[in-house]
Design a protein around this motif. Structure first.
Motif: not given
Length: 431
Positions: A65-85
């Protein structure tokens, strides 16, 4: 067959369980070979690799969230999923599309089959790790945040050979059946994520012996341990809506994540920010403040103020300890009612010993996992060790119905916890 049907078939084939599958030998080498077949997409990424036992999700969401707010394009991989993979792969908060999942999946499977494998070659976690790396490279993200699943050495995310930053969250004895039956063995495994040339930040208050192992590994591989001062954080106020903190010279910083322990996860995040700033990466203080004031994490100390419900995927003794400490700090007028579902092999007795003195009623449920402890078994354990009222819910619908009845007769907080798989079952119904 259309895209939607094909994706649904893929989800069916991969199954519902994100649990780590133990193996006598690390599969990271195999995964690196597969990545070489598809052109090493991981080598085109600036990776922030987050490893540890507790707090990876909070740390990952905050720095993203910090990097996105600073204007960057940020990919995020975080598991597990809750509602959809598809939740596990996002760019600037937007989930990967079904079409994009299938594009990368087919590309990966073509190479696997060309080299003698099949659709059972990879586990679910491994497949989604590769999909994330391919997607982030194709979309040319400026930063890729990867959260490890279990440990470091043998985790699929450890295919990253040159991470920009390795962020280590609190290490506890979670997953001891896979990583080693004491804290130091687990620390050694996590330390396997520390790579030559990487910048290493560490959770404040890490066990001293764990700290030594991590620091020694950084020295051995010529990684750079964070040379900058940790931020001085003072908790001003904690409530279900979040925290108010003083950070160094910044007073009244708002963090929309609840739970006093988030101050330590925030320290890890701010260490990353400091390191990036000293690498001449622009991150204005106003972007940090704006991001922290509006950050949310599905299923992790997620408070629904309208319905007075707290969702928290506390899944081990440390997680339950933090949850209990947070609830106690709020000085609630009534003990909460807890919808609880546990997964086997998670130090159940220790978790119950920590939780039960501070709740009025337990609604036992069976989590949405093949390793789930049944609601009947959980209820039996509680009855044998406590005088807390226990209800058994045959399914998530029954749990929701019972919770609604409790809410009609009491203003008590409802807490849904014990495992992300518990949250998955309950969230599908909605309270």
């Amino acid at each position: 067959m259309g895209t939607v049907e094909t994706y649904r078939q893929l989800e069916l084939n991969l199954g519902d369980d994100w649990q780590f599958t133990p193996s006598k030998h690390s599969r990271v080498g195999m995964l690196k070979e597969i990545l070489s077949w598809i052109g090493h997409p991981e080598r085109r990424l600036s990776v922030i690799h987050i490893v540890g036992s507790n707090g990876k999700g909070s740390t990952g969401v905050m720095i993203s969230k910090v990097l996105v707010s600073a204007g960057y394009r940020v990919g995020h991989f975080s598991t597990p999923a809750i509602l959809t993979d598809r939740e596990v792969v996002t760019i600037n908060g937007q989930m990967i599309s079904e079409k994009e999942v299938m594009y990368h999946y087919k590309r990966i499977m073509v190479e696997i089959k060309n080299h003698g494998g099949d659709d059972k070659t990879l586990t679910k976690f491994e497949m989604w790790t590769l999909i994330a790396l391919c997607h982030f490279a194709k979309q040319e993200v400026q930063f890729a945040i990867l959260e490890a699943g279990v440990g470091g050495t043998g985790d699929a995310t450890n295919v990253i050979e040159s991470p920009l930053v390795v962020a280590i969250t609190k290490i506890s004895d979670d997953h001891s059946e896979f990583l080693g039956h004491n804290l130091l063995k687990i620390a050694e495994n996590v330390a396997g994520a520390i790579k030559p040339g990487s910048l290493v930040v560490n959770y404040p208050g890490q066990d001293i012996e764990v700290f030594k192992i991590l620091h020694e590994k950084a020295e051995q591989v010529d990684a750079t341990w964070n040379p900058y001062d940790k931020p001085k954080i003072t908790l001003v106020r904690s409530s279900p809506e979040g925290l108010v903190l003083n950070v160094d010279q910044l007073e009244g910083l708002k963090l929309s994540l609840t739970g006093a322990y988030q101050a330590n996860n925030l320290s890890t995040v701010l260490q990353i920010v400091t390191i990036l700033k000293n690498r001449r990466i622009s991150i204005p203080d106003v972007a940090v403040a704006e991001a922290l004031a509006h950050v949310k994490i599905t299923g992790r100390m997620e408070f629904d103020s309208k319905n007075n419900i707290l969702y928290d995927a506390a899944h081990n003794p440390n997680g339950i300890t933090s949850l209990v400490a947070t609830i106690r700090s709020w000085h609630l007028p009534f003990k909460p009612t807890v919808i609880l579902g546990l997964v086997k092999g998670k130090n159940t007795s220790e978790m119950l010993d920590e939780l039960l003195p501070y709740v009025s009623t337990i609604i036992a449920v069976t989590p949405d996992s093949k390793n789930a402890m049944s609601a009947d078994e959980l209820a039996a354990k509680i009855v044998l060790t406590s005088d807390v009222d226990v209800e058994i819910a045959d399914d998530s619908t029954a749990a929701v119905s019972l919770a609604r009845q409790v809410r009609e007769s009491s203003k008590a907080l409802i807490v849904v916890t014990g495992s992300v798989y518990t949250l998955r079952a309950i969230e599908k119904e909605g309270i």
